[in-house]
Design an enzyme around this catalytic site. Structure first.
Site, PDB file in Angstrom:
ATOM      1  CG  HIS A  81      -1.671   1.251   1.438  1.00 34.05           C
ATOM      2  ND1 HIS A  81      -1.332   2.152   2.416  1.00 34.05           N
ATOM      3  CD2 HIS A  81      -2.724   1.785   0.779  1.00 34.05           C
ATOM      4  CE1 HIS A  81      -2.162   3.180   2.365  1.00 34.05           C
ATOM      5  NE2 HIS A  81      -3.013   2.981   1.393  1.00 34.05           N
ATOM      6  CD  GLU A  84      -2.740   2.564  -3.705  1.00 32.42           C
ATOM      7  OE1 GLU A  84      -3.413   3.619  -3.678  1.00 32.42           O
ATOM      8  OE2 GLU A  84      -3.051   1.547  -3.058  1.00 32.42           O
ATOM      9  CG  HIS A  85       0.150   6.322  -0.488  1.00 26.66           C
ATOM     10  ND1 HIS A  85      -0.311   7.432   0.177  1.00 26.66           N
ATOM     11  CD2 HIS A  85      -0.783   5.359  -0.294  1.00 26.66           C
ATOM     12  CE1 HIS A  85      -1.476   7.160   0.756  1.00 26.66           C
ATOM     13  NE2 HIS A  85      -1.779   5.897   0.489  1.00 26.66           N
ATOM     14  CD  GLU A 161      -4.627   5.826   3.634  1.00 29.00           C
ATOM     15  OE1 GLU A 161      -5.294   4.907   3.097  1.00 29.00           O
ATOM     16  OE2 GLU A 161      -3.592   6.292   3.108  1.00 29.00           O
TER      17      GLU A 161
END
Length: 462
Positions: A81, A84-85, A161
């Site tokens: 993840h 992905e950022h 987040e």
């Protein structure tokens, strides 16, 4: 609380609902359903799927990588993840934000999402912009640039987040704990966003190591859906993606198998932010990929019969008849590389304990396992599932996601096309047998309670 709210892993978009069947299955002969699909593979190993849809001059361009949170190295949860950022932070040829600005200026849309088994990047633009999307996506497949000045601040973004979505959300905290209890060995028990203390330790070298291992053409699937000619798309992909060298054999997914569960488990979370108690149960069940022929489809039908809306068994019996719940449902998460989850959930009516609600839900499941379901309900559920699959073909983006998710989890184009016929082939006895997968010892129950009701589960009116 909907099934998707329970099933969703924070920090990533929801995985596509399963419209895919199991591997080689004995389905009745039927003409393939859905649009005409063209498949190809480049010399460097990149798989290509083209789905024509000429109703509007737009195209959905997606690149799927066969890696997700379950492929995170030990002690590095959240790296899929996190990367992905970082994929939006610029390359040797394009500065940060350039691609996003171009898509926005043309009126298009773009985003990315990480799941347990895959990471995908997509753009939806005018057909004339397809080549540009390919060029940018191919560039960041091979030319990502990362520095500590980029990585460190983005790590803080991911940490925030997690704080906003998980650490401050009791429902998500409970779901995270339930998943960890269900998967004692398999990495599906790790949150997609990662454990907080492990995210804190992720650095530039971790990201580059992961990028170099998984972001390769032989590990990727290009899906293009829209107003295009398949031959032209394949030729364009050969020109743009073809020069990217393969790194060798695609990465192997060497994941530990989850041992057969032997005991029912319960996780209870109380929090002052909780206003409405809720119940969830998650069962370990075979996925479309791991199930014996027909079992995944039977579980799909079972999920719809138990919890597919206001006509489902759980809703009718618990909400409408017994009036002990204000909501109840079920959901089978069939698209997965390894054994997966079957969810059941409920919200109790005022004054009803979670124990009483759990007992009532268990009774409905036991009745199905022992005596099956009403034939009219059974045929209605199958008709609705097949109809939903047909209607969903109106969505270009949904088609791209379904086919991409299927291929990324080890299924095939033929599997997707045959899914309606396999649902039609499910019998009443198949559903009855499928209910036996919902054995208490295969499940983890989650109780979510207000802080001042810590003892309410035991003391509320039965």
């Amino acid at each position: 609380m909907s099934p998707d709210q329970i099933a969703a892993a924070r920090g990533a978009a929801l995985p596509t609902p399963a419209l895919t069947p199991s591997g080689p299955a004995e389905a009745p002969a039927a003409p393939p359903a859905g649009p005409a699909i063209t498949e190809a593979k480049l010399a460097n190993g990149l798989d290509i799927v083209v789905i024509p849809d000429r109703r509007a001059p737009v195209v959905t361009h997606m690149v799927w990588y066969r890696n997700g949170s379950a492929d995170d190295p030990l002690g590095k949860s959240g790296i899929a993840h996190f990367l992905e950022h970082l994929m939006f932070k610029g390359t040797k040829n394009h500065k940060q934000g350039e691609f996003s600005e171009l898509v926005a200026d043309s009126g298009g849309q773009e985003n990315a999402f990480t799941s347990n088994d895959y990471t995908a990047y997509f753009q939806r633009v005018a057909t004339g912009e397809l080549a540009v999307c390919m060029e940018y996506e191919a560039d960041r497949m091979k030319n990502l640039v990362l520095s500590d000045e980029i990585v460190a601040p983005e790590r803080e973004v991911v940490m925030e987040e997690r704080r906003m979505r998980t650490d401050s959300d009791p429902s998500d905290q409970l779901n995270e704990a339930v998943q960890a209890a269900l998967f004692t060995q398999h990495p599906y028990g790790k949150p997609i966003i990662g454990w907080g203390h492990e995210i804190e330790g992720l650095d530039r070298e971790d990201a580059l190591r992961y990028y170099n291992r998984f972001y390769t053409p032989e590990n990727a699937i290009l899906v293009v859906a829209g107003d295009v000619e398949p031959a032209e798309v394949i030729a364009l992909a050969e020109k743009i993606y073809g020069p990217i060298p393969a790194h060798g054999e695609a990465p192997k997914r060497n994941r530990p198998r989850e041992p057969e569960p032997r005991a029912h488990r319960r996780v209870t979370l109380t929090d002052e932010k909780v206003e409405q108690p809720s119940y969830q149960a998650v069962y370990l069940a075979p996925s479309y990929r791991t199930a014996a022929p027909g079992v995944g489809e039977a579980l799909e039908v079972l999920g719809h019969l138990l919890g597919g809306g206001n006509t489902s068994l759980l809703f009718k019996q618990l909400v409408m008849e017994q009036k002990i719940a204000v909501a109840a449902g079920a959901h089978y998460q069939g698209t997965a590389v390894d054994d997966t989850r079957f969810y059941v959930f409920g919200l109790p009516a005022p004054g009803v304990s979670l124990e009483r609600l759990e007992t009532a839900i268990d009774a409905v499941i036991a009745e199905v396992a022992a005596h099956g379901v009403d034939e009219a309900d059974f045929h209605r559920a199958k008709t609705r599932l097949v109809a939903d699959a047909v209607y969903a073909q109106d969505s270009q983006a949904a088609l791209a996601r379904w086919y991409g998710a299927s291929l990324a989890t080890g299924l095939s184009i033929a599997d997707v096309a045959a899914w309606p016929a396999r649902i039609e082939a499910v019998t009443l006895d198949d559903v009855k047998k499928a209910a036996h997968w919902l054995d208490k010892k295969r499940s983890v129950a989650g109780f979510l309670l207000p802080a001042n009701d810590e003892g309410a589960a035991e003391t509320a009116a039965a």
